[in-house]
Scaffold this motif. Sequence first.
Motif, PDB file in Angstrom:
ATOM      1  N   SER A 141       0.796  -1.233   0.000  1.00  0.00           N
ATOM      2  CA  SER A 141       0.000   0.000   0.000  1.00  0.00           C
ATOM      3  C   SER A 141       0.824   1.277   0.000  1.00  0.00           C
ATOM      4  N   GLY A 142       2.087   1.205   0.396  1.00  0.00           N
ATOM      5  CA  GLY A 142       2.905   2.414   0.455  1.00  0.00           C
ATOM      6  C   GLY A 142       4.289   2.051   0.942  1.00  0.00           C
ATOM      7  N   ALA A 143       5.150   3.068   1.038  1.00  0.00           N
ATOM      8  CA  ALA A 143       6.543   2.782   1.409  1.00  0.00           C
ATOM      9  C   ALA A 143       6.663   2.317   2.859  1.00  0.00           C
ATOM     10  N   THR A 144       5.774   2.773   3.722  1.00  0.00           N
ATOM     11  CA  THR A 144       5.833   2.289   5.107  1.00  0.00           C
ATOM     12  C   THR A 144       5.592   0.781   5.128  1.00  0.00           C
ATOM     13  N   ALA A 145       4.619   0.328   4.359  1.00  0.00           N
ATOM     14  CA  ALA A 145       4.342  -1.108   4.273  1.00  0.00           C
ATOM     15  C   ALA A 145       5.519  -1.832   3.615  1.00  0.00           C
ATOM     16  N   PRO A 155      17.491   7.777   8.776  1.00  0.00           N
ATOM     17  CA  PRO A 155      16.327   6.979   8.365  1.00  0.00           C
ATOM     18  C   PRO A 155      15.030   7.786   8.359  1.00  0.00           C
ATOM     19  N   HIS A 156      14.127   7.385   7.491  1.00  0.00           N
ATOM     20  CA  HIS A 156      12.769   7.934   7.483  1.00  0.00           C
ATOM     21  C   HIS A 156      12.037   7.445   8.734  1.00  0.00           C
ATOM     22  N   SER A 157      11.088   8.237   9.196  1.00  0.00           N
ATOM     23  CA  SER A 157      10.366   7.891  10.431  1.00  0.00           C
ATOM     24  C   SER A 157       9.641   6.549  10.326  1.00  0.00           C
ATOM     25  N   SER A 158       9.328   6.130   9.107  1.00  0.00           N
ATOM     26  CA  SER A 158       8.597   4.866   8.959  1.00  0.00           C
ATOM     27  C   SER A 158       9.443   3.666   9.385  1.00  0.00           C
ATOM     28  N   ILE A 159      10.756   3.827   9.439  1.00  0.00           N
ATOM     29  CA  ILE A 159      11.610   2.719   9.886  1.00  0.00           C
ATOM     30  C   ILE A 159      11.332   2.440  11.366  1.00  0.00           C
ATOM     31  N   THR A 202      17.001  10.890   1.109  1.00  0.00           N
ATOM     32  CA  THR A 202      16.448  11.319   2.400  1.00  0.00           C
ATOM     33  C   THR A 202      15.420  12.423   2.139  1.00  0.00           C
ATOM     34  N   VAL A 203      14.465  12.561   3.050  1.00  0.00           N
ATOM     35  CA  VAL A 203      13.371  13.496   2.739  1.00  0.00           C
ATOM     36  C   VAL A 203      13.767  14.973   2.813  1.00  0.00           C
ATOM     37  N   ASN A 204      14.717  15.323   3.657  1.00  0.00           N
ATOM     38  CA  ASN A 204      15.048  16.751   3.769  1.00  0.00           C
ATOM     39  C   ASN A 204      15.876  17.247   2.596  1.00  0.00           C
ATOM     40  N   VAL A 209      17.293  -1.217   1.619  1.00  0.00           N
ATOM     41  CA  VAL A 209      17.427   0.138   1.078  1.00  0.00           C
ATOM     42  C   VAL A 209      16.046   0.785   0.954  1.00  0.00           C
ATOM     43  N   ASP A 210      15.893   1.909   1.640  1.00  0.00           N
ATOM     44  CA  ASP A 210      14.668   2.711   1.510  1.00  0.00           C
ATOM     45  C   ASP A 210      14.886   3.678   0.346  1.00  0.00           C
ATOM     46  N   ALA A 211      14.346   3.289  -0.813  1.00  0.00           N
ATOM     47  CA  ALA A 211      14.478   4.113  -2.024  1.00  0.00           C
ATOM     48  C   ALA A 211      13.100   4.646  -2.406  1.00  0.00           C
ATOM     49  N   ALA A 212      12.324   5.003  -1.383  1.00  0.00           N
ATOM     50  CA  ALA A 212      10.904   5.334  -1.583  1.00  0.00           C
ATOM     51  C   ALA A 212      10.693   6.215  -2.815  1.00  0.00           C
ATOM     52  N   PHE A 213      11.376   7.357  -2.839  1.00  0.00           N
ATOM     53  CA  PHE A 213      11.252   8.174  -4.057  1.00  0.00           C
ATOM     54  C   PHE A 213      12.597   8.331  -4.766  1.00  0.00           C
ATOM     55  N   GLY A 214      13.692   8.176  -3.997  1.00  0.00           N
ATOM     56  CA  GLY A 214      15.023   8.341  -4.588  1.00  0.00           C
ATOM     57  C   GLY A 214      15.328   7.290  -5.644  1.00  0.00           C
ATOM     58  N   VAL A 246      10.259   0.854  -2.811  1.00  0.00           N
ATOM     59  CA  VAL A 246      10.027   1.992  -3.719  1.00  0.00           C
ATOM     60  C   VAL A 246       8.537   2.340  -3.692  1.00  0.00           C
ATOM     61  N   ASP A 247       8.275   3.620  -3.520  1.00  0.00           N
ATOM     62  CA  ASP A 247       6.902   4.116  -3.486  1.00  0.00           C
ATOM     63  C   ASP A 247       6.467   4.454  -4.911  1.00  0.00           C
ATOM     64  N   LEU A 248       5.310   3.985  -5.315  1.00  0.00           N
ATOM     65  CA  LEU A 248       4.841   4.327  -6.662  1.00  0.00           C
ATOM     66  C   LEU A 248       3.828   5.462  -6.635  1.00  0.00           C
ATOM     67  N   HIS A 249       3.139   5.622  -5.503  1.00  0.00           N
ATOM     68  CA  HIS A 249       2.178   6.742  -5.448  1.00  0.00           C
ATOM     69  C   HIS A 249       2.896   8.079  -5.260  1.00  0.00           C
ATOM     70  N   LYS A 250       4.210   8.039  -5.134  1.00  0.00           N
ATOM     71  CA  LYS A 250       4.978   9.282  -5.180  1.00  0.00           C
ATOM     72  C   LYS A 250       5.361   9.549  -6.639  1.00  0.00           C
ATOM     73  N   TRP A 251       6.527   9.063  -7.050  1.00  0.00           N
ATOM     74  CA  TRP A 251       7.059   9.582  -8.314  1.00  0.00           C
ATOM     75  C   TRP A 251       6.642   8.809  -9.558  1.00  0.00           C
TER      76      TRP A 251
HETATM   77  C1  PLP Z   1       7.358   8.783   1.856  1.00  0.00           C
HETATM   78  C2  PLP Z   1       8.454   7.962   2.394  1.00  0.00           C
HETATM   79  C3  PLP Z   1       8.190   6.840   3.182  1.00  0.00           C
HETATM   80  C4  PLP Z   1       6.798   6.462   3.623  1.00  0.00           C
HETATM   81  O1  PLP Z   1       5.943   6.342   2.537  1.00  0.00           O
HETATM   82  P1  PLP Z   1       4.362   6.147   2.651  1.00  0.00           P
HETATM   83  O2  PLP Z   1       3.986   5.831   1.265  1.00  0.00           O
HETATM   84  O3  PLP Z   1       3.844   7.450   3.135  1.00  0.00           O
HETATM   85  O4  PLP Z   1       4.114   5.045   3.613  1.00  0.00           O
HETATM   86  C5  PLP Z   1       9.271   6.082   3.585  1.00  0.00           C
HETATM   87  N1  PLP Z   1      10.527   6.426   3.256  1.00  0.00           N
HETATM   88  C6  PLP Z   1      10.811   7.516   2.526  1.00  0.00           C
HETATM   89  C7  PLP Z   1      12.229   7.847   2.199  1.00  0.00           C
HETATM   90  C8  PLP Z   1       9.784   8.326   2.060  1.00  0.00           C
HETATM   91  O5  PLP Z   1      10.053   9.414   1.324  1.00  0.00           O
END
Ligand code: PLP
Length: 485
Positions: A140-144, A183-187, A238-240, A263-268, A292-297
Amino acid sequence: MDALLAGDLARLPELLGMTREYAVRFLAGLDERAAAHAGWRAADGKAPLPAEGRGLAAALAEFGERWEAGLSGSAGPRYLGFVTGGATPAGLAGDWLTGTYDQNAASGGDSCAAELEQETLRWLRELFGLGDAHSGAFVSGATAANTVGLAIAREWVGERLGVRVSRAGADALGPVTVLSGAPHSSIGKALSILGIGRDRLRTVATLPGREAVDVPALATALAELRGRPAVVVANAGTVNTVDFDDLRAVAALRDRFPFWLHVDAAFGGFAALSPAHAHLTAGLDLADSVCVDLHKWLNVPYDCAVQFTRRRDLQTAVFHNASPYLGVPDPADPDFLHLTPENSRRLRALPAWLTLTAYGAAGHGEIVVRNAACAASLAAALDAEPAFRLLAPARLNVVCFTLADHPTPARLAALSAAVTASGEAFLTPTVYGGGPALRAAFSNWRTTEADTARVHRALVTAARDLPAPEQPRHQPYRGEEARTP
Ligand SMILES: *Cc1c(COP(=O)(O)O)cnc(C)c1O
């Protein structure tokens, strides 16, 4: 059948046409819609449960009256908060059709849904430079995706220690150390869910003035574990400040220390689509698990992400859901219901399949390149303004900056509120380098340089109209002191 339901069934094509008109009107108005609403409340957000229904047409009208005005322009080009993205035409169509088809992509027994998901996963693997050894699943998302990756990591630590965590429980494993630079807070959330515990996350020093992990410091932290297997979460974006760990150097430490590399490559991960930025993701394929998050990029609607791993056997050990009616997992090709927290699951792959088919790697690469160019333009424009100070170079798609003069939390909050109130843009606050800051994150397929110029103007206007900074409290000077009792 309930009379209203029967009536809607009889008028279904007409009602779908009406729904389509709603969607078209909303999207056509996106450019005028405020990017975001701060603290918007429905005029009456406490309507009682409808005892008797009114049919879809009346329900849509009521939604339009009571709720639609409060929706943000997050699907639009100047919503730069978080890392958001919109929905390409094909992504949106795919989401509509996912609901229309209402398939359960849990297993391959009754339709082609699971096979479509497999094809899409193969494409995505190629897009992000992952090899055949990685298998994946939609979540469902990068946290998952991070949670699934770390659940497999936990099982792997158990394998090294001779404990089957999925059977014996997390307490049989004892403490697990998780190391990461920024790390992202979701970790932390994932570690809490998994019974590893948020406090087991140890942040490792990052390079001076950077959010990328200091690899020698990571080696030192690993050496201190004296051979006990650990988990390393590397960050690819990283998000910042969208900084990237040196993935190859981190992975090379596995020659010296036993650890699982997530590796958290959610959007990177999407940097791989831009020739000028692809080097940032070099080494991604060396990871044991990837998010990798798809609902982002990828610009498909929420909720959509993928996780990949090299150890599907361990993944199945954690997530399998064998029963007489669901069957037992085929080790060579387990159904999706044995791979993620969900059992039943929507055909999440369809929006991704359609958008990749419609625009290809080239079309999606163009979005990444254009968004990165917009971030670079905004960074250059803000750098040239005396009112602002960049906090990091725009390495990919995020501009992280603060006020040059008295960057207090109150003044940054006022700046952000003024920009939101203008309706022109939406940026989210952060804390970077110990001070308050704002981030402008570009990830929407609609955003152009013209939008970037509007965001720049909105920021300059808001900064100009800020009240003058409060003068520092009057300090008594010598002589005055003597007169004060
Ligand atoms: C957005 C993001 C997440 C969490 O993604 P969700 O889709 O909101 O669960 C995790 N890691 C990174 C690096 C993100 O940018």
